[in-house]
Design a protein around this motif. Structure first.
Motif, PDB file in Angstrom:
ATOM      1  N   ASP A 361      -0.743  10.892  -6.966  1.00 35.93           N
ATOM      2  CA  ASP A 361       0.147  10.710  -6.194  1.00 35.93           C
ATOM      3  C   ASP A 361       0.710   9.350  -6.247  1.00 35.93           C
ATOM      4  OD1 ASP A 361      -0.253  13.231  -5.129  1.00 35.93           O
ATOM      5  OD2 ASP A 361      -1.724  12.512  -3.802  1.00 35.93           O
ATOM      6  N   PHE A 362       1.176   8.841  -7.203  1.00 31.88           N
ATOM      7  CA  PHE A 362       1.456   7.453  -7.512  1.00 31.88           C
ATOM      8  C   PHE A 362       2.703   6.995  -6.649  1.00 31.88           C
ATOM      9  CE2 PHE A 362       4.510   4.696  -9.347  1.00 31.88           C
ATOM     10  CZ  PHE A 362       3.871   3.434  -9.504  1.00 31.88           C
ATOM     11  N   ASN A 363       3.673   7.943  -6.531  1.00 25.92           N
ATOM     12  CA  ASN A 363       4.605   7.454  -5.814  1.00 25.92           C
ATOM     13  C   ASN A 363       4.086   7.290  -4.348  1.00 25.92           C
ATOM     14  OD1 ASN A 363       6.248   8.288  -7.767  1.00 25.92           O
ATOM     15  ND2 ASN A 363       7.246   9.946  -7.024  1.00 25.92           N
ATOM     16  N   LEU A 364       3.234   7.327  -3.898  1.00 27.21           N
ATOM     17  CA  LEU A 364       2.790   7.243  -2.558  1.00 27.21           C
ATOM     18  C   LEU A 364       1.690   6.134  -2.393  1.00 27.21           C
ATOM     19  CD1 LEU A 364       2.947  10.705  -0.741  1.00 27.21           C
ATOM     20  CD2 LEU A 364       4.695   8.946  -0.789  1.00 27.21           C
ATOM     21  N   TRP A 365       1.431   5.525  -3.612  1.00 29.10           N
ATOM     22  CA  TRP A 365       0.425   4.657  -3.538  1.00 29.10           C
ATOM     23  C   TRP A 365       1.028   2.943  -3.194  1.00 29.10           C
ATOM     24  CZ3 TRP A 365      -4.796   3.310  -5.829  1.00 29.10           C
ATOM     25  CH2 TRP A 365      -5.640   4.479  -5.763  1.00 29.10           C
ATOM     26  N   ILE A 366       0.051   2.375  -2.337  1.00 26.27           N
ATOM     27  CA  ILE A 366       0.658   0.852  -2.334  1.00 26.27           C
ATOM     28  C   ILE A 366      -0.570  -0.059  -2.065  1.00 26.27           C
ATOM     29  CG2 ILE A 366       2.727   1.560  -0.805  1.00 26.27           C
ATOM     30  CD1 ILE A 366       1.149   0.501   1.652  1.00 26.27           C
ATOM     31  N   MET A 367      -0.234  -1.227  -2.218  1.00 25.15           N
ATOM     32  CA  MET A 367      -1.479  -2.417  -1.992  1.00 25.15           C
ATOM     33  C   MET A 367      -1.346  -2.359  -0.488  1.00 25.15           C
ATOM     34  SD  MET A 367      -2.385  -3.697  -5.145  1.00 25.15           S
ATOM     35  CE  MET A 367      -2.863  -5.223  -4.295  1.00 25.15           C
ATOM     36  N   ASN A 368      -2.763  -2.635  -0.135  1.00 25.23           N
ATOM     37  CA  ASN A 368      -3.069  -3.020   1.234  1.00 25.23           C
ATOM     38  C   ASN A 368      -2.020  -4.212   1.812  1.00 25.23           C
ATOM     39  OD1 ASN A 368      -4.008  -3.888   3.872  1.00 25.23           O
ATOM     40  ND2 ASN A 368      -6.153  -3.432   3.132  1.00 25.23           N
ATOM     41  N   PRO A 369      -0.995  -4.044   2.800  1.00 30.55           N
ATOM     42  CA  PRO A 369      -0.214  -5.083   2.946  1.00 30.55           C
ATOM     43  C   PRO A 369      -0.880  -6.072   4.082  1.00 30.55           C
ATOM     44  CG  PRO A 369       0.341  -3.305   4.090  1.00 30.55           C
ATOM     45  CD  PRO A 369      -0.695  -2.816   3.342  1.00 30.55           C
ATOM     46  N   ALA A 370      -2.122  -5.745   4.745  1.00 31.47           N
ATOM     47  CA  ALA A 370      -2.677  -6.619   5.498  1.00 31.47           C
ATOM     48  C   ALA A 370      -1.971  -7.050   6.657  1.00 31.47           C
ATOM     49  CB  ALA A 370      -3.026  -8.022   4.816  1.00 31.47           C
ATOM     50  N   VAL A 371      -1.273  -5.936   7.228  1.00 22.87           N
ATOM     51  CA  VAL A 371      -0.411  -5.776   8.264  1.00 22.87           C
ATOM     52  C   VAL A 371      -0.625  -4.335   8.827  1.00 22.87           C
ATOM     53  CG1 VAL A 371       1.379  -7.250   7.590  1.00 22.87           C
ATOM     54  CG2 VAL A 371       1.586  -4.894   7.492  1.00 22.87           C
ATOM     55  N   PRO A 372      -0.718  -4.332  10.440  1.00 24.44           N
ATOM     56  CA  PRO A 372      -0.664  -3.095  10.954  1.00 24.44           C
ATOM     57  C   PRO A 372       0.086  -1.976  10.531  1.00 24.44           C
ATOM     58  CG  PRO A 372      -0.750  -4.736  12.553  1.00 24.44           C
ATOM     59  CD  PRO A 372      -0.287  -5.373  11.356  1.00 24.44           C
ATOM     60  N   PHE A 373      -0.658  -0.793  10.184  1.00 23.06           N
ATOM     61  CA  PHE A 373       0.317   0.323   9.918  1.00 23.06           C
ATOM     62  C   PHE A 373       0.920   1.240  10.863  1.00 23.06           C
ATOM     63  CE2 PHE A 373      -0.572   2.167   5.227  1.00 23.06           C
ATOM     64  CZ  PHE A 373      -0.326   0.722   4.695  1.00 23.06           C
ATOM     65  N   THR A 374       2.104   1.670  10.649  1.00 21.12           N
ATOM     66  CA  THR A 374       2.952   2.533  11.417  1.00 21.12           C
ATOM     67  C   THR A 374       3.021   4.052  11.238  1.00 21.12           C
ATOM     68  OG1 THR A 374       5.110   1.654  10.600  1.00 21.12           O
ATOM     69  CG2 THR A 374       3.990   0.383  12.450  1.00 21.12           C
ATOM     70  N   CYS A 375       2.481   4.215  10.120  1.00 20.23           N
ATOM     71  CA  CYS A 375       2.373   5.481   9.335  1.00 20.23           C
ATOM     72  C   CYS A 375       1.258   5.870   9.031  1.00 20.23           C
ATOM     73  CB  CYS A 375       3.469   5.369   8.214  1.00 20.23           C
ATOM     74  SG  CYS A 375       2.947   4.251   6.914  1.00 20.23           S
ATOM     75  N   SER A 376       1.009   7.175   8.841  1.00 20.42           N
ATOM     76  CA  SER A 376      -0.221   8.072   8.207  1.00 20.42           C
ATOM     77  C   SER A 376      -0.451   7.676   6.886  1.00 20.42           C
ATOM     78  CB  SER A 376      -0.262   9.364   8.398  1.00 20.42           C
ATOM     79  OG  SER A 376       0.050   9.718   9.807  1.00 20.42           O
ATOM     80  N   TYR A 377      -1.772   7.582   6.552  1.00 22.26           N
ATOM     81  CA  TYR A 377      -2.300   7.217   5.111  1.00 22.26           C
ATOM     82  C   TYR A 377      -3.721   7.684   5.078  1.00 22.26           C
ATOM     83  CZ  TYR A 377      -4.672   3.531   7.817  1.00 22.26           C
ATOM     84  OH  TYR A 377      -5.517   2.919   8.364  1.00 22.26           O
ATOM     85  N   ARG A 378      -4.064   7.719   3.669  1.00 17.17           N
ATOM     86  CA  ARG A 378      -5.411   8.025   3.430  1.00 17.17           C
ATOM     87  C   ARG A 378      -5.900   6.844   2.567  1.00 17.17           C
ATOM     88  NH1 ARG A 378      -6.370   9.892  -1.768  1.00 17.17           N
ATOM     89  NH2 ARG A 378      -4.758  10.763  -2.834  1.00 17.17           N
ATOM     90  N   ILE A 379      -7.250   6.644   2.520  1.00 16.44           N
ATOM     91  CA  ILE A 379      -7.939   5.581   1.744  1.00 16.44           C
ATOM     92  C   ILE A 379      -8.548   6.391   0.678  1.00 16.44           C
ATOM     93  CG2 ILE A 379      -9.420   3.727   1.580  1.00 16.44           C
ATOM     94  CD1 ILE A 379      -9.292   3.397   4.357  1.00 16.44           C
ATOM     95  N   PRO A 380      -7.936   5.922  -0.576  1.00 11.03           N
ATOM     96  CA  PRO A 380      -8.452   6.598  -1.882  1.00 11.03           C
ATOM     97  C   PRO A 380     -10.072   6.028  -2.119  1.00 11.03           C
ATOM     98  CG  PRO A 380      -7.292   4.799  -2.403  1.00 11.03           C
ATOM     99  CD  PRO A 380      -6.979   4.885  -1.303  1.00 11.03           C
TER     100      PRO A 380
END
Length: 529
Positions: A361-380
């Motif tokens: 799911d590369f299109n949805l991968w991001i680096m950890n931005p070290a800021v509070p998240f406002t959206c849902s996510y999973r940790i690979p």
């Protein structure tokens, strides 16, 4: 006349006979208004909104134009810093020598089509017409002519950098000259000459705003500072494209990712360390941790995808990290990077590989931005984790500088989840673009989208479209090993998400862009976002 009605009138077309008055100021004004009526960007299509006109169009309107003379005072307080000062009057200062070099280059640039035609005519038996060649100059031929002529080369900015505070700019020229300038106080700070005088391919500010690291076209890495002798750190393998680089937030490290087709990027990573005695450190390849990454597929296209006719297969993947998929933990104890198939983390103190991941799911991968998240996510989950190196191990190497201690707690959390996979809801998929989704997670880190069709670039912060950049500053997007004639400007690998992180200040309010141009600009959005 009010600005919005003027635009609306211009969009309806000119009445019969109006072109007979094309030399009149009114004609020029309406013609310019019609050109600015619509903006087409990314895959959103053509649109027009008043905010775009005030925020993005007026600041990029030359001060000498009739449109700007009448309506420039209505512009949002966006400042555009350029060498010429042609837009908002704010300049990137240069020494007199470099200003003269720019003047010579720009004078010859007007004659470039004819110059290319003469070269072509003397070496080719083709029957192509002179007119077509003058009107359409092959990009690779143009690049070759510019590079081989010192009058062109010496006046072109080959690479540039913006300091983390956003107040200073570093410019590298084809002559091997590097200048540092304070754009707020409008004066140059330092001037350096690379030895040998090869043109620089990347520059990064390190440990403040008065020292930079630079690599020339032959792979020589040098630290330049006004209060010390230039320090040559060594020579690294170089190729037709510059390496991808990213500097840590504390300015003490640069991660360098080579761009070549002979080996995988993760086997040749180099860390430029500014701590104590500056040096180069090679990072351990994945094979040292018994991990075999999925092989990158063959390169799918052989030309720069900036051409509107360029086509990229739908199954193309990112083959090398770029600034959006490469970075450091907040305290710079760790490095993370991913491409379309694999992801890795390393320790900056030991250079050892910490963990490896398979990217799905590369299109949805991001680096950890070290800021509070406002959206849902999973940790690979990592494929081959090893015991995380303790922060006390890193402290031993960092006792010289207090800057590195501030990020300990953040780093201990960051290394546990260096990457996130976004999980947008069905409603978000329906209502938001990929740029909106990624920008919402990235926070104040600016992101822009480009699809290689020379359209304007939308720039988003916190999931909101805030600015649109002219198409002239779209980066050169490469997806193959051929067509690598471009030797200056913003050059990035093809990313199927079309999303990129520009060089910017730490708070994201100042952005440096060059695209295909011979010099960069700095966009200051600090008063509008």
């Amino acid at each position: 006349m009010h600005l919005v009605p003027l635009i609306e009138c211009a969009g309806k077309g000119f009445p019969d006979g109006f072109y007979e008055f094309k030399n009149c100021d009114s004609f020029k004004l309406l013609k310019e208004a019609r050109e600015k009526q619509f903006v087409s960007y990314l895959n959103i299509g053509a649109t027009w909104k008043p905010w775009h006109l005030y925020r993005s169009t007026l600041p990029f309107t030359p001060m000498s134009s009739p449109f700007h003379k009448l309506y420039g005072h209505l512009s949002d307080p966006v400042r555009i810093f350029t060498i010429s000062g042609e837009f908002t009057g704010h300049r990137i200062p240069l020494s007199e020598d470099l200003l003269n070099a720019r003047m010579v280059m720009e004078a010859k640039l007007h004659n470039l089509p004819e110059q290319v035609d003469r070269q072509y005519s003397s070496t080719s038996q083709s029957t192509a017409s002179t007119t077509s060649l003058i009107n359409i100059v092959d990009p690779e031929t143009k690049d070759e002519v510019q590079f081989n002529d010192p009058d062109f080369r010496n006046g072109i900015v080959t690479c540039a950098a913006l300091s983390l505070d956003g107040h200073h700019v570093a410019l590298g020229f084809g002559s091997g000259v590097v200048e540092l300038a304070d754009i707020d106080h409008q004066h140059t700070i330092s001037r350096f000459q690379l030895d040998p005088p090869n043109h620089p391919v990347w520059i990064e500010f390190v440990h403040g705003s008065h020292r930079v690291a630079a690599e020339d076209s032959e792979g020589n890495v040098t630290i330049l500072s006004h209060d010390m002798t230039a320090a040559n750190l060594g020579n690294l393998p170089s190729g037709p494209l510059p390496a991808v680089t990213r500097v840590s937030d504390n300015g003490l490290f640069i991660i360098r990712v080579p761009r070549n087709t002979d080996s995988s990027w993760y086997d040749s990573l180099t860390l430029v360390s500014i701590l104590g005695d500056p040096h180069l450190q090679h990072l351990a390849p994945p094979s040292s941790n018994n991990f075999t990454p999925t092989s990158n597929p063959p390169i799918l296209a052989s030309e720069p995808s900036t051409s509107s006719s360029a086509s990229i297969k739908s199954d193309a993947v990112l083959t090398i990290p770029h600034r959006r998929t490469l970075g450091f933990s907040p305290g710079a104890h760790y490095i993370g990077a991913f491409d379309g198939l694999s992801a890795f983390t390393w320790s900056t103190s030991s250079g050892e590989l910490i963990s490896s991941y398979r990217v799905t799911d590369f299109n949805l991968w991001i680096m950890n931005p070290a800021v509070p998240f406002t959206c849902s996510y999973r940790i690979p989950d990592p494929v081959s984790p090893r015991p995380t190196l303790s922060l006390t191990e890193g402290e031993a190497a960092h006792t010289h500088y207090s800057e590195t201690h501030a990020g300990h707690n953040l780093d201990s959390s960051w290394i546990k989840c260096p990457f996130y996979v976004l999980l947008p809801s069905e409603e978000e998929w329906d209502e938001l673009t990929m740029l909106d989704i990624h920008s919402s997670a990235a926070g104040r880190t600016p992101l822009f989208g480009t699809n290689g069709k020379r359209q304007r670039l939308p720039v988003s912060f916190n999931g909101k479209l805030e600015f649109i950049i002219p198409k002239e500053y779209e980066p050169v997007v490469f997806s193959g090993a051929k067509g690598l004639g471009a030797w200056y400007g913003d050059r990035v690998p093809f990313d199927p998400t079309f999303l990129y992180s520009p060089r910017s200040s730490k708070d994201g309010t100042r952005i440096l862009l060059q695209g295909w141009q011979t010099a960069p600009i700095v966009v200051d959005l600090s008063q509008v976002i």
